[in-house]
Write a protein that holds these residues in place. Structure first.
Motif, PDB file in Angstrom:
ATOM      1  N   THR A 129       0.847  -1.683  -0.029  1.00  0.00           N
ATOM      2  CA  THR A 129      -0.138   0.502   0.010  1.00  0.00           C
ATOM      3  C   THR A 129       1.016   1.086  -0.165  1.00  0.00           C
ATOM      4  OG1 THR A 129      -0.543  -0.086   2.211  1.00  0.00           O
ATOM      5  CG2 THR A 129      -1.918  -1.347   1.118  1.00  0.00           C
ATOM      6  N   GLY A 130       1.472   1.268   0.927  1.00  0.00           N
ATOM      7  CA  GLY A 130       3.202   2.671   0.721  1.00  0.00           C
ATOM      8  C   GLY A 130       3.794   2.600  -0.221  1.00  0.00           C
ATOM      9  N   GLU A 131       3.858   1.453  -1.210  1.00  0.00           N
ATOM     10  CA  GLU A 131       4.294   2.093  -2.708  1.00  0.00           C
ATOM     11  C   GLU A 131       3.653   2.724  -4.170  1.00  0.00           C
ATOM     12  OE1 GLU A 131       4.994  -0.373  -1.112  1.00  0.00           O
ATOM     13  OE2 GLU A 131       7.089  -0.736  -0.454  1.00  0.00           O
ATOM     14  N   HIS A 132       2.612   1.849  -3.757  1.00  0.00           N
ATOM     15  CA  HIS A 132       0.572   2.203  -4.588  1.00  0.00           C
ATOM     16  C   HIS A 132       0.378   3.534  -4.725  1.00  0.00           C
ATOM     17  CE1 HIS A 132       1.018  -2.175  -5.486  1.00  0.00           C
ATOM     18  NE2 HIS A 132       1.353  -1.514  -6.725  1.00  0.00           N
ATOM     19  N   ALA A 169     -12.912  -1.944 -18.577  1.00  0.00           N
ATOM     20  CA  ALA A 169     -11.467  -1.941 -19.428  1.00  0.00           C
ATOM     21  C   ALA A 169     -10.719  -1.807 -19.000  1.00  0.00           C
ATOM     22  CB  ALA A 169     -12.051   0.136 -19.529  1.00  0.00           C
ATOM     23  N   ILE A 170     -10.808  -2.251 -17.553  1.00  0.00           N
ATOM     24  CA  ILE A 170      -9.452  -2.048 -16.721  1.00  0.00           C
ATOM     25  C   ILE A 170      -9.323  -4.062 -17.265  1.00  0.00           C
ATOM     26  CG2 ILE A 170      -8.705  -2.495 -14.226  1.00  0.00           C
ATOM     27  CD1 ILE A 170      -9.989  -0.415 -13.742  1.00  0.00           C
ATOM     28  N   GLU A 171      -9.889  -4.500 -16.978  1.00  0.00           N
ATOM     29  CA  GLU A 171      -9.617  -5.588 -16.991  1.00  0.00           C
ATOM     30  C   GLU A 171      -8.908  -5.867 -18.470  1.00  0.00           C
ATOM     31  OE1 GLU A 171     -13.046  -9.244 -17.520  1.00  0.00           O
ATOM     32  OE2 GLU A 171     -11.956  -9.122 -15.668  1.00  0.00           O
ATOM     33  N   ALA A 172      -9.760  -5.270 -19.803  1.00  0.00           N
ATOM     34  CA  ALA A 172      -9.462  -5.711 -21.243  1.00  0.00           C
ATOM     35  C   ALA A 172      -7.371  -4.864 -21.198  1.00  0.00           C
ATOM     36  CB  ALA A 172     -10.551  -5.024 -21.793  1.00  0.00           C
ATOM     37  N   ASP A 173      -7.530  -3.832 -20.918  1.00  0.00           N
ATOM     38  CA  ASP A 173      -6.280  -3.680 -20.572  1.00  0.00           C
ATOM     39  C   ASP A 173      -5.456  -4.333 -19.695  1.00  0.00           C
ATOM     40  OD1 ASP A 173      -3.788  -1.515 -21.217  1.00  0.00           O
ATOM     41  OD2 ASP A 173      -4.053  -2.081 -19.647  1.00  0.00           O
ATOM     42  N   TYR A 174      -5.311  -4.771 -18.764  1.00  0.00           N
ATOM     43  CA  TYR A 174      -4.918  -6.111 -18.539  1.00  0.00           C
ATOM     44  C   TYR A 174      -4.390  -7.314 -19.209  1.00  0.00           C
ATOM     45  CZ  TYR A 174      -3.085 -10.006 -15.258  1.00  0.00           C
ATOM     46  OH  TYR A 174      -2.978 -11.337 -14.623  1.00  0.00           O
ATOM     47  N   ARG A 230      -4.468 -14.169 -16.683  1.00  0.00           N
ATOM     48  CA  ARG A 230      -5.690 -14.227 -16.756  1.00  0.00           C
ATOM     49  C   ARG A 230      -6.284 -13.174 -15.675  1.00  0.00           C
ATOM     50  NH1 ARG A 230      -4.158 -20.336 -15.404  1.00  0.00           N
ATOM     51  NH2 ARG A 230      -2.723 -20.996 -17.261  1.00  0.00           N
ATOM     52  N   PRO A 231      -8.033 -13.745 -16.247  1.00  0.00           N
ATOM     53  CA  PRO A 231      -8.834 -12.684 -15.162  1.00  0.00           C
ATOM     54  C   PRO A 231      -8.706 -12.783 -13.845  1.00  0.00           C
ATOM     55  CG  PRO A 231     -10.062 -14.011 -16.801  1.00  0.00           C
ATOM     56  CD  PRO A 231      -8.361 -14.611 -17.588  1.00  0.00           C
ATOM     57  N   GLU A 232      -8.634 -13.944 -13.061  1.00  0.00           N
ATOM     58  CA  GLU A 232      -8.576 -14.970 -11.904  1.00  0.00           C
ATOM     59  C   GLU A 232      -8.093 -13.866 -10.891  1.00  0.00           C
ATOM     60  OE1 GLU A 232      -9.843 -17.232 -14.834  1.00  0.00           O
ATOM     61  OE2 GLU A 232      -8.179 -16.682 -15.201  1.00  0.00           O
ATOM     62  N   TYR A 233      -6.531 -13.778 -12.234  1.00  0.00           N
ATOM     63  CA  TYR A 233      -5.532 -12.950 -11.322  1.00  0.00           C
ATOM     64  C   TYR A 233      -5.614 -11.852 -10.583  1.00  0.00           C
ATOM     65  CZ  TYR A 233      -2.307 -16.731 -13.418  1.00  0.00           C
ATOM     66  OH  TYR A 233      -1.942 -17.701 -13.702  1.00  0.00           O
ATOM     67  N   LEU A 234      -6.219 -10.749 -11.731  1.00  0.00           N
ATOM     68  CA  LEU A 234      -6.568  -9.325 -10.898  1.00  0.00           C
ATOM     69  C   LEU A 234      -8.390  -9.689 -10.102  1.00  0.00           C
ATOM     70  CD1 LEU A 234      -5.767  -6.600 -12.023  1.00  0.00           C
ATOM     71  CD2 LEU A 234      -7.471  -6.359 -13.744  1.00  0.00           C
ATOM     72  N   ARG A 235      -9.195 -10.505 -10.703  1.00  0.00           N
ATOM     73  CA  ARG A 235      -9.585 -10.663  -9.676  1.00  0.00           C
ATOM     74  C   ARG A 235      -9.429 -11.084  -7.844  1.00  0.00           C
ATOM     75  NH1 ARG A 235     -13.607  -7.875  -8.105  1.00  0.00           N
ATOM     76  NH2 ARG A 235     -14.189  -7.928 -10.054  1.00  0.00           N
ATOM     77  N   ALA A 236      -8.800 -11.945  -7.920  1.00  0.00           N
ATOM     78  CA  ALA A 236      -7.765 -12.132  -6.625  1.00  0.00           C
ATOM     79  C   ALA A 236      -7.440 -10.764  -6.405  1.00  0.00           C
ATOM     80  CB  ALA A 236      -6.326 -13.144  -6.853  1.00  0.00           C
ATOM     81  N   ALA A 237      -7.179 -10.372  -6.790  1.00  0.00           N
ATOM     82  CA  ALA A 237      -6.387  -8.756  -6.237  1.00  0.00           C
ATOM     83  C   ALA A 237      -7.196  -7.926  -6.028  1.00  0.00           C
ATOM     84  CB  ALA A 237      -5.971  -7.852  -7.155  1.00  0.00           C
ATOM     85  N   ALA A 258      -3.534  -0.434 -13.341  1.00  0.00           N
ATOM     86  CA  ALA A 258      -4.830  -0.664 -12.859  1.00  0.00           C
ATOM     87  C   ALA A 258      -5.776  -0.360 -11.472  1.00  0.00           C
ATOM     88  CB  ALA A 258      -5.053  -2.294 -12.585  1.00  0.00           C
ATOM     89  N   ILE A 259      -4.060  -0.498 -10.458  1.00  0.00           N
ATOM     90  CA  ILE A 259      -4.828   1.210  -9.700  1.00  0.00           C
ATOM     91  C   ILE A 259      -4.813   2.089  -9.463  1.00  0.00           C
ATOM     92  CG2 ILE A 259      -3.754   1.807  -7.344  1.00  0.00           C
ATOM     93  CD1 ILE A 259      -2.932  -1.132  -7.019  1.00  0.00           C
ATOM     94  N   ALA A 260      -4.209   3.065 -10.241  1.00  0.00           N
ATOM     95  CA  ALA A 260      -4.153   3.407 -11.168  1.00  0.00           C
ATOM     96  C   ALA A 260      -5.345   4.335 -11.722  1.00  0.00           C
ATOM     97  CB  ALA A 260      -2.701   4.535 -11.456  1.00  0.00           C
ATOM     98  N   LEU A 261      -5.454   3.503 -12.656  1.00  0.00           N
ATOM     99  CA  LEU A 261      -6.728   3.631 -13.567  1.00  0.00           C
ATOM    100  C   LEU A 261      -8.483   3.795 -12.069  1.00  0.00           C
ATOM    101  CD1 LEU A 261      -6.250   1.241 -16.095  1.00  0.00           C
ATOM    102  CD2 LEU A 261      -6.033   4.051 -16.847  1.00  0.00           C
ATOM    103  N   LEU A 262      -8.115   2.640 -11.389  1.00  0.00           N
ATOM    104  CA  LEU A 262      -9.086   2.008 -10.581  1.00  0.00           C
ATOM    105  C   LEU A 262      -9.598   3.910 -10.096  1.00  0.00           C
ATOM    106  CD1 LEU A 262     -10.909   0.129  -9.405  1.00  0.00           C
ATOM    107  CD2 LEU A 262      -9.520   0.206  -7.487  1.00  0.00           C
ATOM    108  N   ALA A 263      -8.262   4.634  -9.613  1.00  0.00           N
ATOM    109  CA  ALA A 263      -8.619   5.386  -9.008  1.00  0.00           C
ATOM    110  C   ALA A 263      -8.870   6.459  -9.426  1.00  0.00           C
ATOM    111  CB  ALA A 263      -6.997   5.865  -8.643  1.00  0.00           C
ATOM    112  N   VAL A 264      -8.742   6.893 -11.026  1.00  0.00           N
ATOM    113  CA  VAL A 264      -9.754   8.267 -11.745  1.00  0.00           C
ATOM    114  C   VAL A 264     -10.788   7.519 -12.300  1.00  0.00           C
ATOM    115  CG1 VAL A 264      -7.425   8.911 -11.979  1.00  0.00           C
ATOM    116  CG2 VAL A 264      -7.837   7.589 -13.293  1.00  0.00           C
TER     117      VAL A 264
END
Length: 270
Positions: free
Chosen positions: A139-142, A184-189, A226-233, A172-178
């Motif tokens: 969290t500190g780094e992000h 769209a986040i998932e499609a880019d990933y 894999r979408p499962e990875y991003l979903r796990a996050a 993905a976190i930067a995109l989520l923040a805005v």
């Protein structure tokens, strides 16, 4: 004066020595805007960039390169090629492969060892847990990355080794923040799963076993997007903080003013 940057897609050649490069522009947000082209880029490492790659990257007007590789990564692949006038920030994040010892095992071509750590779903679970770990422990780094983007660090390029996992989550976190929409986040990933853009694993064993179908199958969870990875996050975000808002404010320390500056720098009216 605010720098005027392109609002149309940049020309993206298939770079020779840099994998998985792209401009993260044109993605829709929930409030009807889109991410600006020419502000945020992602890629694999720059250690093997050719002269033509360096010329192209230099022409982007980058302010900052965020390199999420560990010292072990850098020893293995080499330091980034230097781009004159661009700030380079090395901010190591957790390696999904758990460092150089894992890669030594991979490159040895030892099928028994590979089976022991990657077969029967263990490879996919390893990857999902690494994504959860980055969310929990980085969290500190992000927070630092988002504050830098809001202040003065754009145009920025984020990369790790492959440009898929650590860079993928940070983007993905930067995109989520805005406010970019989840789809769209998932499609880019998932674009990082293009076989032409994958990180190249160099095997110490030059025999056919090093690239046998079984080795490739065992390695697939590590190399796939894999979408499962991003979903796990992002399931981890919900489990710990409950909402995206609490994750950003309580987890990353990103308040409304910083988010508004982020939106000003990264978004454009549709």
């Amino acid at each position: 004066m605010t720098q005027q940057l392109p609002q149309v897609p940049s020309t993206e050649p298939e770079l020779v020595g840099v994998r998985n490069f792209r401009d993260v522009g044109g993605l829709p947000t929930s409030d009807g805007r889109r991410t600006r082209f020419g502000r945020l880029y992602r890629s694999g490492h720059l250690a093997h960039a050719t002269e033509s790659d360096i010329a192209f990257l230099s022409a982007l007007g980058l302010h900052t390169i965020f390199d999420f590789r560990t010292p072990a990564d850098i020893r293995m692949d080499g330091a980034d090629a230097e781009l004159p006038g661009v700030r380079h920030v090395n901010l190591p994040l957790s390696d999904p492969a758990e460092g150089v010892e894992f890669w030594k095992m991979v490159r040895s071509g030892d099928l028994g060892l590979l089976r022991s750590v990657m077969a029967d779903g263990k490879g996919e679970e390893r990857m999902k847990e690494s994504y959860r770990l980055i969310i929990r422990e980085r969290t500190g780094e992000h927070g630092r990355i988002l504050r830098a983007l809001a202040e003065d660090s754009v145009p920025a390029l984020m990369h790790c080794a492959a440009g898929k996992d650590r860079a993928g989550l940070s983007i993905a976190i930067a995109l989520l923040a805005v406010g970019v929409e989840w789809e769209a986040i998932e499609a880019d990933y998932l674009k990082s799963g293009d076989p032409r853009q994958r990180y190249r694993v160099r095997h110490g064993d030059s025999s056919p076993a090093g690239t046998s179908p079984e080795v490739l199958e065992l390695m697939a969870p590590l190399l796939d997007a894999r979408p499962e990875y991003l979903r796990a996050a992002f399931d981890t975000v919900e489990e710990i903080w409950g909402t995206t808002e609490r994750y950003l404010t309580e987890g990353l320390g990103i308040g409304p003013e910083t988010r508004e500056r982020l939106r000003d720098r990264l978004l454009v009216e549709d």
